[in-house]
Design a protein around this motif. Structure first.
Motif, short mmCIF file in Angstrom:
data_model
loop_
_atom_site.label_atom_id
_atom_site.label_comp_id
_atom_site.label_asym_id
_atom_site.label_seq_id
_atom_site.Cartn_x
_atom_site.Cartn_y
_atom_site.Cartn_z
N PRO A 1 -15.14 7.52 -5.59
CA PRO A 1 -16.89 7.76 -4.79
C PRO A 1 -17.71 5.92 -4.77
N GLN A 2 -16.89 5.63 -5.72
CA GLN A 2 -17.43 3.87 -5.78
C GLN A 2 -16.85 2.83 -4.94
N VAL A 3 -15.95 3.57 -3.84
CA VAL A 3 -14.56 2.85 -3.19
C VAL A 3 -15.27 1.17 -2.40
N TRP A 4 -16.30 2.28 -1.99
CA TRP A 4 -17.27 1.55 -1.05
C TRP A 4 -18.28 -0.16 -1.91
N GLN A 5 -18.37 0.69 -2.34
CA GLN A 5 -19.09 -1.15 -3.93
C GLN A 5 -17.93 -1.67 -3.37
N GLY A 6 -17.22 -1.12 -4.18
CA GLY A 6 -15.77 -1.46 -5.07
C GLY A 6 -15.31 -2.36 -3.47
N ILE A 7 -14.81 -2.23 -2.14
CA ILE A 7 -14.48 -2.96 -1.37
C ILE A 7 -15.69 -4.13 -0.97
N ALA A 8 -16.95 -4.14 -0.97
CA ALA A 8 -17.77 -4.79 -0.73
C ALA A 8 -17.90 -5.74 -1.66
N ARG A 9 -17.39 -5.87 -3.12
CA ARG A 9 -17.28 -6.67 -4.20
C ARG A 9 -16.05 -7.13 -4.11
N ALA A 10 -14.39 -6.83 -3.47
CA ALA A 10 -13.72 -7.33 -3.37
C ALA A 10 -14.14 -8.82 -2.57
N GLY A 11 -14.46 -7.86 -0.83
CA GLY A 11 -14.82 -8.98 0.01
C GLY A 11 -15.36 -10.27 -0.26
N ARG A 12 -16.65 -10.00 -2.34
CA ARG A 12 -17.26 -10.59 -2.21
C ARG A 12 -16.71 -11.86 -2.51
N GLU A 13 -15.83 -11.67 -3.78
CA GLU A 13 -14.47 -11.95 -4.31
C GLU A 13 -13.61 -12.91 -4.07
N GLY A 14 -13.59 -12.51 -2.79
CA GLY A 14 -12.27 -13.15 -1.66
C GLY A 14 -10.93 -12.51 -2.13
N ILE B 1 -9.81 -9.41 -1.58
CA ILE B 1 -8.41 -8.16 -0.35
C ILE B 1 -7.23 -8.82 0.19
N ALA B 2 -6.53 -9.09 -0.03
CA ALA B 2 -4.79 -9.48 -0.02
C ALA B 2 -4.48 -8.32 1.16
N SER B 3 -4.37 -7.26 0.74
CA SER B 3 -3.81 -6.53 2.08
C SER B 3 -4.74 -5.22 1.94
N PHE B 4 -4.57 -4.92 3.01
CA PHE B 4 -5.24 -2.76 3.51
C PHE B 4 -3.85 -1.99 4.30
N GLN B 5 -4.19 -1.37 3.23
CA GLN B 5 -2.81 0.22 4.15
C GLN B 5 -3.27 0.76 4.65
N PHE B 6 -2.66 1.48 5.85
CA PHE B 6 -3.74 3.11 5.96
C PHE B 6 -2.29 3.62 5.66
N ALA B 7 -2.88 5.53 5.28
CA ALA B 7 -1.44 6.26 4.93
C ALA B 7 -2.87 7.73 4.80
N ASP B 8 -2.71 8.67 5.27
CA ASP B 8 -3.57 9.59 5.07
C ASP B 8 -3.01 11.23 4.53
N TRP B 9 -4.34 11.80 3.75
CA TRP B 9 -4.23 12.93 2.88
C TRP B 9 -4.35 14.21 3.44
N THR C 1 -16.64 -6.78 5.32
CA THR C 1 -16.25 -8.26 4.58
C THR C 1 -15.91 -9.21 4.94
N GLY C 2 -15.67 -9.27 6.16
CA GLY C 2 -14.94 -10.88 6.96
C GLY C 2 -13.32 -10.73 6.91
N PHE C 3 -13.13 -9.57 5.73
CA PHE C 3 -11.29 -9.35 6.27
C PHE C 3 -10.80 -8.97 7.85
N THR C 4 -10.38 -10.18 8.04
CA THR C 4 -9.62 -9.82 9.63
C THR C 4 -7.72 -9.71 9.63
N GLY C 5 -7.79 -9.72 8.32
CA GLY C 5 -6.18 -9.76 7.73
C GLY C 5 -5.42 -8.56 8.35
#
Length: 270
Positions: A179-192, A194-202, A234-238
């Motif tokens: 439930p805290q993932v959106w805050q975590g993503i925003a923080r990761a963006g602020r701190e620069g 996000i080194a990798s972004f991966q997709f898979a479904d549950w 966050t500005g991540f465009t990778g």
């Protein structure tokens, strides 16, 4: 750049497909590729580096380092070798799966081991131009594969180091429940970080082999459009890697899996 143009095919999605053929498929379609150490070593490091360079294919990550919750000299040496391999094939990130609880240890001592290992490895990675990408895994893997279970924890581990040295992986399969993932993503963006972004479904019910139960995109419950929007904000465009561990996919021809996965990615990001 549209989301469709950011597609990267993680080789593990078609685990038994020849690495050369996978790279050639990515070259034909403009996709990136996430490489794994075992096929790289099988082909040879120099040969793999030449293959991706000649094909003009972007290597988006190398998997994997880590398993250093008991940071023995051998574990540190293997991770330094992995960093060297990432640099040689042109991968900007080395994905780290921290490891589980070693014999005789506890989850607390294992997490201290991760900190110790990062202290030893971060300066080396920075010198090689490779970012260590800490991947939090779903808590069901905490005992045997990864004691880092949340994005917040991964970010706290990364915090003492420069973002160029240590970042995090945002993997939908492992983080969708938090439930805290959106805050975590925003923080990761602020701190620069996000080194990798991966997709898979549950998918539900989970297959008997949980490790190899990642669903094809759109077959499960994950809201990929929101993940895309939150990470983009966050500005991540990778690149966005699709990494599916799935026994059924692994039993099918690689070209067929590649085309299906690329089409599914385009559907969930449209």
């Amino acid at each position: 750049m549209s989301a469709a143009d950011r597609f990267s095919f993680n080789h593990a999605t078609a685990k038994f497909w020849d690495q050369r053929e996978a790279v050639e498929a990515c070259a034909r379609t403009g996709a990136g590729i996430g490489l794994w150490r075992e096929p790289v070593q099988e082909m040879g490091l120099a040969a793999t580096a030449k293959l991706v360079k000649d094909a003009g294919v972007e290597v988006t990550s190398l998997c994997r380092g880590g398993f250093f919750t008991d940071p023995t000299p051998a574990a540190i040496a293997d991770n330094k070798q992995a960093i060297d391999e990432a640099a040689e094939v042109g991968a900007p990130t080395l994905v780290l799966v921290s490891g589980g609880i070693p014999d005789g240890g506890t989850i607390d001592t294992a997490r201290e081991g991760v900190k110790d290992a990062l202290d030893q490895l971060a300066p080396y990675a920075l010198a090689q131009g490779v970012t260590l990408a800490i991947e939090p895994l779903h808590p069901m893997f905490a005992s045997d594969r990864c004691v880092v279970a949340t994005l917040a924890e991964a970010l706290d581990l990364a915090a003492p180091f420069a973002p160029e040295a240590v970042g995090v992986v945002v993997d939908t399969y492992h983080l969708w429940w938090d439930p805290q993932v959106w805050q975590g993503i925003a923080r990761a963006g602020r701190e620069g970080r996000i080194a990798s972004f991966q997709f898979a479904d549950w998918i539900t019910p989970l297959p008997a082999g949980v490790l190899t139960g990642r669903g094809q995109l759109g077959d499960g419950c994950i809201d990929f459009k929101r993940y895309l929007a939150e990470v983009d904000a966050t500005g991540f465009t990778g690149p966005i890697e699709v990494e599916l561990f799935n026994d059924t996919l692994w039993s099918r021809p690689g070209p067929e899996v590649f085309q299906e996965t690329k089409a599914a990615f385009e559907r969930v990001t449209a």
